[in-house]
Design an enzyme around this catalytic site. Structure first.
Site, mmCIF file in Angstrom:
data_model
loop_
_atom_site.group_PDB
_atom_site.id
_atom_site.type_symbol
_atom_site.label_atom_id
_atom_site.label_comp_id
_atom_site.label_asym_id
_atom_site.label_seq_id
_atom_site.Cartn_x
_atom_site.Cartn_y
_atom_site.Cartn_z
ATOM 1 N N ARG A 155 -22.338 53.084 34.866
ATOM 2 C CA ARG A 155 -21.284 52.184 34.412
ATOM 3 C C ARG A 155 -21.724 51.552 33.083
ATOM 4 N NH1 ARG A 155 -17.469 50.621 38.404
ATOM 5 N NH2 ARG A 155 -16.913 52.526 39.480
ATOM 6 N N GLN A 165 -17.971 55.357 29.687
ATOM 7 C CA GLN A 165 -16.643 54.968 30.171
ATOM 8 C C GLN A 165 -15.642 56.115 30.151
ATOM 9 O OE1 GLN A 165 -15.444 51.530 27.913
ATOM 10 N NE2 GLN A 165 -16.245 50.099 29.419
ATOM 11 N N ASP A 192 -15.996 58.275 33.325
ATOM 12 C CA ASP A 192 -16.095 57.570 34.599
ATOM 13 C C ASP A 192 -14.934 57.935 35.523
ATOM 14 O OD1 ASP A 192 -16.474 55.841 36.676
ATOM 15 O OD2 ASP A 192 -16.656 54.033 35.451
ATOM 16 N N SER A 250 -13.660 55.181 38.056
ATOM 17 C CA SER A 250 -12.751 54.174 37.501
ATOM 18 C C SER A 250 -11.351 54.738 37.297
ATOM 19 C CB SER A 250 -13.301 53.640 36.170
ATOM 20 O OG SER A 250 -14.458 52.855 36.388
ATOM 21 N N TYR A 279 -20.882 47.284 40.562
ATOM 22 C CA TYR A 279 -20.643 47.400 41.994
ATOM 23 C C TYR A 279 -21.016 46.110 42.713
ATOM 24 C CZ TYR A 279 -20.388 52.435 41.150
ATOM 25 O OH TYR A 279 -20.038 53.665 40.691
#
Length: 359
Positions: free
Chosen positions: A117, A122, A125, A128, A223
């Site tokens: 993360r 990003q 990911d 997400s 998390y």
């Protein structure tokens, strides 16, 4: 190089790459094999793939000829030839035996759910991008099941109060659920163990319910982390108070590699109003309620409890599109400009996602 795209199981409607994304590979002179009807449930036909330069083959041929295979979920290790590379979402902490079997056959596994993360990662990911969809669909599913209106209405026949929603966990799914619920007119309260998300929750129109004494989660990569027993006790007291007033509850709390924490006890459920709805997005790892059953909808003393950790699959086209974009961004780290495999394990993202490699 030959890349294969496999068809997922009957319960999974997504596909690793859509036809327009396959074109990115074929333009690099990479041969792409697509299992027959792999994209059908995501509204991508075999003809669409062929138009973008792919070849439609049987599953056996796709597995045999490929040097790199895309499959969202694990496939039997016995079906994979030695030395193959797989990329997908393999949840290695819950599929340790399968990972060991692949390791014994020198199969290299890249598990995209292990993407760090970080800002640089990003665009890759997958958790997400898929959680965003899950949060959105969770609210729509709740609105469908809830036997009352979400927004407040003033009518000649009387006033309808707005639905009260409780969201547990303000990660990507939780934040999207807040935004969607507010658009539909619900009043939203939010619990999260990370005080840092308070500003995001409030910016979306939710009320953040704070519990003092949370363990530091700043180094957990976004998390949740394990909390002390004293914190859990205070947390449950506040949740118990809020849940009695809630019409809809959406739970998203998970801890990587561990069973999801039970945040809603049977006693709390017994005090909820008949017709209330709970959407448990942590069902695959045990669920956040004491009675959640994965991939099932149950009625517990008048409360509807939906256990579904794969809501992203119910929007297969956009979910596949976002997943495929994440995958293509990751491939830039393991492919040369000429389309050949070049694994650089000194790259922090490549190293973090590799859960098995050729000996």
């Amino acid at each position: 190089m030959i890349v294969s795209i496999l068809k997922e199981s009957s319960t999974e409607k997504r596909v690793s790459l859509l036809p327009e994304q396959v074109e990115v590979l074929t333009e690099k002179n990479i041969k792409v094999l697509v299992e027959h009807n792999a994209g059908l449930n995501a509204f991508a036909t075999d003809e669409d793939y062929v138009q973008k330069g792919a070849e439609i083959v049987s599953r056996e041929e796709a597995l045999l000829k490929a040097s790199l295979i895309f499959s969202i979920h694990p496939i039997p290790s016995g079906d994979i030839k030695e030395g193959t590379i797989l990329a997908g979402v393999f949840q290695p902490l819950f599929n340790a035996e399968w990972v060991q079997q692949c390791q014994s056959k020198s199969i290299t596994l890249f598990s995209l759910d292990a993407i760090p993360r970080t800002t640089r990662a990003q665009s890759m990911d997958v958790l997400s991008s898929q959680a965003n969809i899950a949060g959105y669909k969770a609210v729509l599913l709740a609105a469908q099941l809830y036997p009352r209106y979400f927004p407040m209405f003033m009518t000649a026949a009387g006033s309808i109060p707005p639905a009260k929603m409780l969201i547990i966990g303000a990660g990507v799914a939780g934040l999207q659920a807040i935004a969607t619920a507010r658009r539909l007119g619900a009043v939203v309260e939010v619990f999260d163990t990370r005080p840092a998300v308070k500003e995001e929750v409030m910016s979306l129109g939710g009320k953040f319910v704070e519990v003092d004494g949370a363990a530091d989660a700043s180094k957990a990569g976004g998390y949740a982390v394990e909390q002390t027993e004293e914190y859990k006790r205070r947390q449950q007291e506040l949740i118990a108070n809020s849940i009695q007033k809630a019409d809809v509850v959406i739970t998203t709390a998970q801890i990587p590699g561990k069973k999801a924490p039970v945040l809603i006890t049977e006693d709390m459920l017994d005090k909820m109003r008949t017709g209330s709805v709970i959407i448990d997005l942590a069902a695959a790892t045990g669920g956040n309620t004491a009675v959640t059953k994965n991939e099932e909808t149950i009625l517990h003393k008048g409360v509807i409890i939906v256990g579904n950790s794969n809501l992203a699959s119910t929007m297969p086209f956009d979910a596949s599109k976002l997943y495929g974009k994440n995958l293509l961004n990751f491939l830039q780290l393991v492919l040369t400009p000429e389309g050949e495999i070049a694994l650089n394990f000194e790259d922090d993202i490549v190293n973090a996602t590799c859960i098995s490699k050729k000996q």
